[in-house]
Each structure stands twice: as structure tokens, then as C-alpha cells.
Design a protein around this motif. Structure first.
Motif, short mmCIF file in Angstrom:
data_model
loop_
_atom_site.label_atom_id
_atom_site.label_comp_id
_atom_site.label_asym_id
_atom_site.label_seq_id
_atom_site.Cartn_x
_atom_site.Cartn_y
_atom_site.Cartn_z
N GLY A 1 -24.94 40.68 -33.72
CA GLY A 1 -25.49 39.83 -34.87
C GLY A 1 -26.65 38.89 -34.41
N ASP A 2 -26.84 38.90 -33.18
CA ASP A 2 -27.99 38.08 -32.98
C ASP A 2 -29.30 38.71 -33.22
OD1 ASP A 2 -27.59 35.71 -31.36
OD2 ASP A 2 -26.96 36.68 -29.64
N ARG A 3 -30.35 37.74 -33.37
CA ARG A 3 -31.75 38.32 -34.17
C ARG A 3 -32.87 37.96 -32.94
NH1 ARG A 3 -30.69 40.00 -38.95
NH2 ARG A 3 -33.01 39.73 -39.83
N LEU A 4 -33.49 38.99 -32.31
CA LEU A 4 -34.26 38.74 -31.25
C LEU A 4 -35.66 38.77 -32.06
CD1 LEU A 4 -34.29 40.63 -27.85
CD2 LEU A 4 -36.32 40.54 -29.13
N TRP A 5 -36.48 37.84 -32.15
CA TRP A 5 -37.78 37.84 -32.44
C TRP A 5 -39.00 38.36 -31.38
CZ3 TRP A 5 -41.87 34.62 -29.98
CH2 TRP A 5 -43.07 34.63 -30.28
N LEU A 6 -39.59 39.42 -31.80
CA LEU A 6 -40.38 40.18 -31.00
C LEU A 6 -41.87 40.42 -31.44
CD1 LEU A 6 -40.29 41.53 -27.89
CD2 LEU A 6 -40.37 43.76 -29.22
N ALA A 7 -42.76 39.61 -30.83
CA ALA A 7 -44.08 39.98 -31.03
C ALA A 7 -44.70 40.30 -29.81
CB ALA A 7 -44.76 38.48 -31.33
N VAL A 8 -44.00 40.23 -28.51
CA VAL A 8 -44.59 40.88 -27.34
C VAL A 8 -44.79 42.36 -27.53
CG1 VAL A 8 -44.12 41.67 -25.00
CG2 VAL A 8 -43.58 39.11 -25.81
N SER A 9 -45.85 43.03 -27.20
CA SER A 9 -46.30 44.24 -27.51
C SER A 9 -45.16 45.32 -27.17
CB SER A 9 -47.31 44.79 -27.03
OG SER A 9 -48.61 43.94 -27.78
N LEU A 10 -44.88 46.27 -27.94
CA LEU A 10 -43.57 47.28 -27.79
C LEU A 10 -44.09 48.15 -26.53
CD1 LEU A 10 -42.19 48.48 -31.09
CD2 LEU A 10 -40.96 47.72 -29.11
N TYR A 11 -45.39 48.34 -26.26
CA TYR A 11 -45.94 49.11 -25.29
C TYR A 11 -45.82 48.76 -23.77
CZ TYR A 11 -49.95 46.34 -24.45
OH TYR A 11 -50.71 45.32 -23.87
N TRP A 12 -45.52 47.35 -24.09
CA TRP A 12 -45.36 46.80 -22.66
C TRP A 12 -43.64 46.80 -22.36
CZ3 TRP A 12 -44.99 40.72 -21.88
CH2 TRP A 12 -45.24 40.45 -20.33
N ALA A 13 -43.41 46.80 -20.79
CA ALA A 13 -41.90 46.81 -20.41
C ALA A 13 -40.93 45.89 -21.02
CB ALA A 13 -42.02 46.66 -18.97
N THR A 14 -41.57 44.73 -21.28
CA THR A 14 -40.87 43.59 -21.96
C THR A 14 -40.33 44.18 -23.26
OG1 THR A 14 -41.76 41.94 -20.50
CG2 THR A 14 -40.69 41.21 -22.65
N GLY A 15 -40.99 44.84 -23.98
CA GLY A 15 -40.87 45.09 -25.35
C GLY A 15 -39.90 46.42 -25.39
N CYS A 16 -40.46 47.58 -24.93
CA CYS A 16 -39.59 48.82 -24.90
C CYS A 16 -38.63 49.15 -24.23
CB CYS A 16 -40.43 50.06 -24.89
SG CYS A 16 -41.49 50.40 -23.49
N GLU A 17 -38.55 48.37 -22.81
CA GLU A 17 -37.53 48.51 -21.88
C GLU A 17 -36.33 47.32 -22.31
OE1 GLU A 17 -37.83 49.19 -17.37
OE2 GLU A 17 -40.01 48.67 -18.08
N ASN A 18 -37.04 46.08 -22.20
CA ASN A 18 -36.17 44.75 -22.02
C ASN A 18 -35.76 44.38 -23.29
OD1 ASN A 18 -35.28 42.08 -21.96
ND2 ASN A 18 -36.49 41.58 -20.16
N ALA A 19 -36.35 44.20 -24.33
CA ALA A 19 -36.11 43.72 -25.54
C ALA A 19 -35.22 44.62 -26.38
CB ALA A 19 -37.25 43.30 -26.44
N LEU A 20 -35.92 45.99 -26.45
CA LEU A 20 -35.17 47.07 -27.17
C LEU A 20 -33.80 47.34 -26.73
CD1 LEU A 20 -35.02 49.09 -29.44
CD2 LEU A 20 -36.60 50.89 -27.97
N PHE A 21 -33.70 47.52 -25.43
CA PHE A 21 -32.23 48.07 -25.13
C PHE A 21 -31.27 46.92 -24.74
CE2 PHE A 21 -34.77 51.96 -24.41
CZ PHE A 21 -33.81 52.86 -24.87
#
Length: 532
Positions: free
Chosen positions: A219-239
Motif C-alpha cells: 500500500g505504500d506509494r512511491l513517487w518516481l520522477a527519476v527516469s525509468l531508463y536509469w537504474a534507480t528507476g527500472c531496477e531500484n524503484a520498480l522492483f
């Protein structure tokens, strides 16, 4: 919470859809997906990719901003046993042809325009594709406009209705946890970009440990404006989100007023952003009008003063993160809830429970003592190598299998890691090495200093001298501040470590990479007058 049983990405989606069903998983623009509807959408797009002749081993690139289509395409590629290639949205034609060619991309999923970039026009510059990109067989575009011969994103779902669901199930079941899921290209600031190869199961396990360190809950909600192409987006935040039943709230690109609105409207609990983002949110006039009380935790990096900004925005349990694309996003994370404040702000935390890491002397690989600065080296989890790059692979790993990060750091007696800069950033003055981070730490403790960065400036006598770039806090005039710094640092540092040159700048003048990191190799530009 328990580690998911799944060790491949399609199995993870299936497991979490069964567990969280109607919990929101993804929000972007006007689109909203629960774990159930996201799973169904990903499977439908995966079947469409199969209808286009793509399958296990296909290499499919994505080029667009932070939209649900990015996430759906990514997860669908992984669900057919393909390899997702993320492409930097700041890319130019020369870089685009290099990445698509080097990665052996079979297909590209793209948006025709994003911000000031016209990707359709770039594709036109690469014609004839049969010669420049002979392996590229499919183009899929998001939106109404595309490129001659490309398929609409929405039409891929229609094509998928001709593929029986059982065929996708068989293909997904054939994926091994050790199979590659991603190739992410590094920024290539000093050379051509390197393709970092990442596997299925570490994306799940490492990010689950990361989320636990951040105390992420369903139920947590993660705000993501860091680009998904970057590891912080598609590795870190997504998973992180997927392994914990959390929701990713996407902002297509960072804009501070919209970010403040989105965090308030979606009641985001997790802040994911870099120091420059936090600065812009903190200083924006709309901040006083927005309710950011929902924020609790998340991840950032920067100086203690920059991390304090995120706390003041509302994320009182913010975690200080450290890692590389090659280490599956993060290998060290401070615990913003349980660690002492000085550990959260000054250190980058302890290694995650799954990580095997050491600090070693770069020349001998002997382990460093507590407090001794050496190279940070990681054995688990780390990429096993760069795609089609034997030369870098020969130099990137030790004989006993550790990734040489090129970063300097040391442990304290409690096992917390302190980042001390890049090996390449070491300043050699009069034949003696100076670690910029040591001088920067001292400078930041002085009255009148908000931020401080240190760089080597060429010198005909000493080879290099130490130059300091200071962002003042406004409490002291520049002339008085420089005199005070020169006086105080003489008491605290050896003579060869003392800055010989000072430059005072506004924080907004610091040059950042496309991923929001300071370009330390550009700091020298502040001293070009002295060099001349």
C-alpha cells in the motif's frame, strides 16, 4: 514481510497479482492499474510481442519518458524471456545508433517526441536502417504518430489475441532465474556507453532487501520522477515496489510544481529523488501550499545538508543509498528509521543482507582495516559482465570475482560504509595523493558553507593543486568566508591538502548529469581562468 517465492519476473507478477489483487500497483497520467490489471495488461502485451515474432532471447529497446507504457513494455519483454534495453531519453542520433547496434536490438518501442527530443526524426537520420541497424526488425510507437512501418502500441494488444495464453505460459516457464532480463547502458561520460547485463532473480532478491531496509509495506506509494531508463528507476524503484505490494506513481518528467501536486494528490509515502530534485522542491513557492505529510521514507543521496532537505520536505525516515547499475541499483542503504541520524546522513549505511562486499587496497587487493580508505568491491549481487565488451570485463573484476567499483570508501567499527569519492578523482599534488572527500567533509563543517566540492587544478610546479568550489549559505560575505576558510583549514588539514584556490557559486550553476548527479569532471571549468 516474506521474500517472494518467485525467481523470475513473470512468476513474480503472477505471485503478487494473486497476493495483492486489488491493491494499486501503477499510476501514471490518467491510467491506473491494480496488481491484477497490471498483470493482465503485461500478459496481453507479451502475447502481442510474440505475434510480432519476438520471443526468448529477443532484445527490445525502450525509449520514452515515465509512462505506464514503459513499465508494461519492460515487464512484457521480461515475460517472454527477452532482454530489455533501456535507452537514455537525453540521447542524440549518434548515441542512439550506437546503442541499438551494440545491443543487437531486434525491436524498439518508442514515443515519437519527448520534451525537446524528436525521436522519429532521429530514426530518419539513421536511414537506411537495413545498413545502419540490420538487426532491427520492429518499431513500435506509443501515441498516434510514429515512423513509417512502425506498429501502434495499442495495436500490439490486438495482435496478441491470436496467440493462445498457453503459449505465453510455456515461454515464461522456460525462463531460468539466471537468464538476463536487462541490459542497461551507463552514461559513458569518458567513453562509449557500456551495457550492464542484469539477471532475473537478483532484481527480485536485492530489491526486496532494499525495500525492507526502507520499511516499505503493501500500500505504500512511491513517487518516481527519476527516469525509468536509469537504474534507480527500472531496477531500484520498480522492483522495490513490486516485491512489497507498493504502488509506483509516475511523473513523466521532473517538474517541481507538478511533483508537489502529485505527491499531495496521490498521498505518496516514499520519496525517490536526487539532491537537485529535493532542492527544487524545497525552494519552490508552491511547497508552502502543498500537504506533503504523507511522505515517510524513500531513497536519496548527497551531502548531509542535502539529505536534511528531504527530511524537511516530510520524509523523516529517508534512507541514504549507494550503489551502481552493476550492483543491481543499491548495495548499501542506511536505515532511516533505526539508524542514528549521523549514520543516516554521513554514511551510506551497511551492506544489504544479500550483499558480499569488501574494502580493499586497489594495488594489492589486501583488505583494509577499519577506517582505512580503499576501493569498494562487490561480489554479490553484481553484474557478471558488460555486453560484448571483453576489454572492460578484463579490468572490471578481480581474480577472485569481485567487481571493482572504482569508488573509494571505508567502514567504521560498526560496519557502516562511508563513501570517499572516485579513484579517478584523487588529486596528486607534489607527488602526494589527496582524497577530495576528506577535504570536502571539513569544508562542509565550516560556518557559511552550504555545499563544498574539491577538484584538482593543473599546476606547473605541483602537477595539481587543490581547488574548492563552495556554495555559500548566505550568512557570510564571500571575501570574509574565504579568509575564514583559509584560517580554519590550516588548523585541521596538512598543508598539502589545503585548497589553494576558491570559487563561490550558486548551487544552480553546478552541472549535473542526465541522472541528476554532479559532474565532478566539470568542476575544473570554474578554474579555467587560473589555468590559463
Amino acid at each position: 514481510m516474506p521474500l517472494p517465492e518467485s525467481r523470475t519476473i513473470p512468476d513474480l507478477l503472477k505471485e503478487q497479482a494473486a497476493r495483492y489483487r486489488d491493491v494499486e500497483a501503477l499510476v501514471g497520467g490518467q491510467q491506473r492499474f491494480t496488481y491484477t490489471s497490471l498483470h493482465e495488461r503485461v500478459k496481453a502485451f507479451a502475447r502481442g510481442l510474440m505475434a510480432l515474432g519476438l520471443g526468448k532471447g529477443s532484445r527490445i529497446a525502450i525509449l520514452m519518458g515515465n509512462t505506464p507504457e514503459w513499465v508494461i513494455a519492460d515487464l512484457a519483454i521480461c515475460s517472454i524471456g527477452g532482454v530489455m534495453i533501456s535507452v537514455n531519453t537525453w540521447i542524440r542520433s549518434r548515441e542512439l545508433v550506437y546503442i541499438l547496434d551494440h545491443s543487437d536490438a531486434d525491436a524498439l518501442i518508442f514515443v515519437d517526441r519527448f520534451l525537446k527530443y524528436d525521436y522519429a526524426a532521429m530514426l530518419g537520420e539513421l536511414e537506411p536502417h537495413q545498413q545502419t541497424l540490420p538487426r532491427l526488425q520492429r518499431l513500435i510507437h506509443v501515441g498516434e504518430s510514429g515512423y513509417p512501418g512502425s506498429t501502434r502500441f495499442e495495436d500490439v494488444f490486438l495482435l496478441g489475441t491470436n496467440v493462445p495464453p498457453e503459449e505465453l505460459d510455456r515461454l515464461s516457464a522456460s525462463i531460468d532465474p539466471e537468464d538476463f532480463a536487462y541490459v542497461l547502458y551507463t552514461s559513458g561520460s569518458t567513453s562509449t556507453p557500456k551495457g550492464v547485463q542484469l539477471r532475473h532473480y537478483p532484481l527480485i532478491e536485492n530489491m526486496w532487501h532494499l525495500g525492507n531496509r526502507m520499511h516499505v509495506v503493501p500500500g505504500d506509494r512511491l513517487w518516481l520522477a527519476v527516469s525509468l531508463y536509469w537504474a534507480t528507476g527500472c531496477e531500484n524503484a520498480l522492483f522495490n515496489a513490486l516485491t512489497h505490494g507498493a504502488c509506483m506513481v509516475l511523473q513523466e518528467h521532473f517538474e517541481p510544481a507538478e511533483a508537489l501536486r502529485l505527491i499531495e494528490a496521490e498521498r505518496c509515502t516514499l520519496f525517490y529523488g536526487m539532491a537537485n530534485m529535493a532542492q527544487q522542491l524545497y525552494e519552490h513557492p508552491d511547497r508552502a501550499k502543498r500537504d506533503l505529510s504523507s511522505l515517510r521514507s524513500g531513497g536519496t543521496s548527497g551531502s548531509p545538508e542535502q539529505i536534511q532537505r528531504v527530511v524537511e520536505l516530510g520524509a523523516k525516515e529517508i534512507c541514504h543509498i549507494y550503489g551502481l547499475t552493476e550492483t543491481y541499483g543499491n548495495c548499501n542503504v542506511s536505515d532511516g528509521r533505526l539508524d542514528p541520524r549521523d549514520k543516516v546522513f554521513a554514511s551510506v549505511g551497511k551492506p544489504l543482507p544479500c550483499v558480499i562486499q569488501r574494502i580493499a587496497r586497489p594495488d594489492t587487493l589486501e583488505p583494509c582495516a577499519v577506517g582505512e580508505v580503499g576501493e569498494i568491491q562487490v561480489k554479490r549481487f553484481a553484474s557478471i559482465g558488460y555486453y560484448k565488451d571483453d576489454e572492460h570485463n578484463r579490468h572490471a573484476y578481480t581474480q577472485d570475482g569481485y567487481l571493482k567499483t572504482g569508488d573509494l570508501g571505508h567502514y567504521d567499527d560498526e560496519g557502516y560504509l562511508y563513501f570517499r569519492g572516485r579513484i579517478k578523482e584523487m588529486i596528486k599534488t607534489g607527488g602526494i595523493n589527496v582524497a577530495p572527500a576528506e577535504v570536502e567533509d571539513i569544508l562542509r563543517q565550516q560556518r557559511g558553507v552550504a555545499l563544498a566540492y574539491v577538484v584538482g587544478v593543473p599546476d606547473p610546479v605541483r602537477d595539481q593543486i587543490v581547488g574548492a568550489v563552495i556554495v555559500p549559505d548566505g550568512s557570510v560575505g564571500e571575501a570574509e568566508l574565504e579568509q575564514s576558510l583559509r584560517t580554519e583549514l590550516r588548523k585541521l588539514l596538512a598543508a598539502y591538502k589545503l585548497p589553494k584556490l576558491y570559487r563561490f557559486v550558486e548551487e544552480s550553476k553546478l552541472t549535473l548529469t542526465s541522472t541528476g548527479k554532479l559532474q565532478k569532471n566539470r568542476l575544473f571549468e570554474f578554474f579555467q581562468d587560473a589555468h590559463a
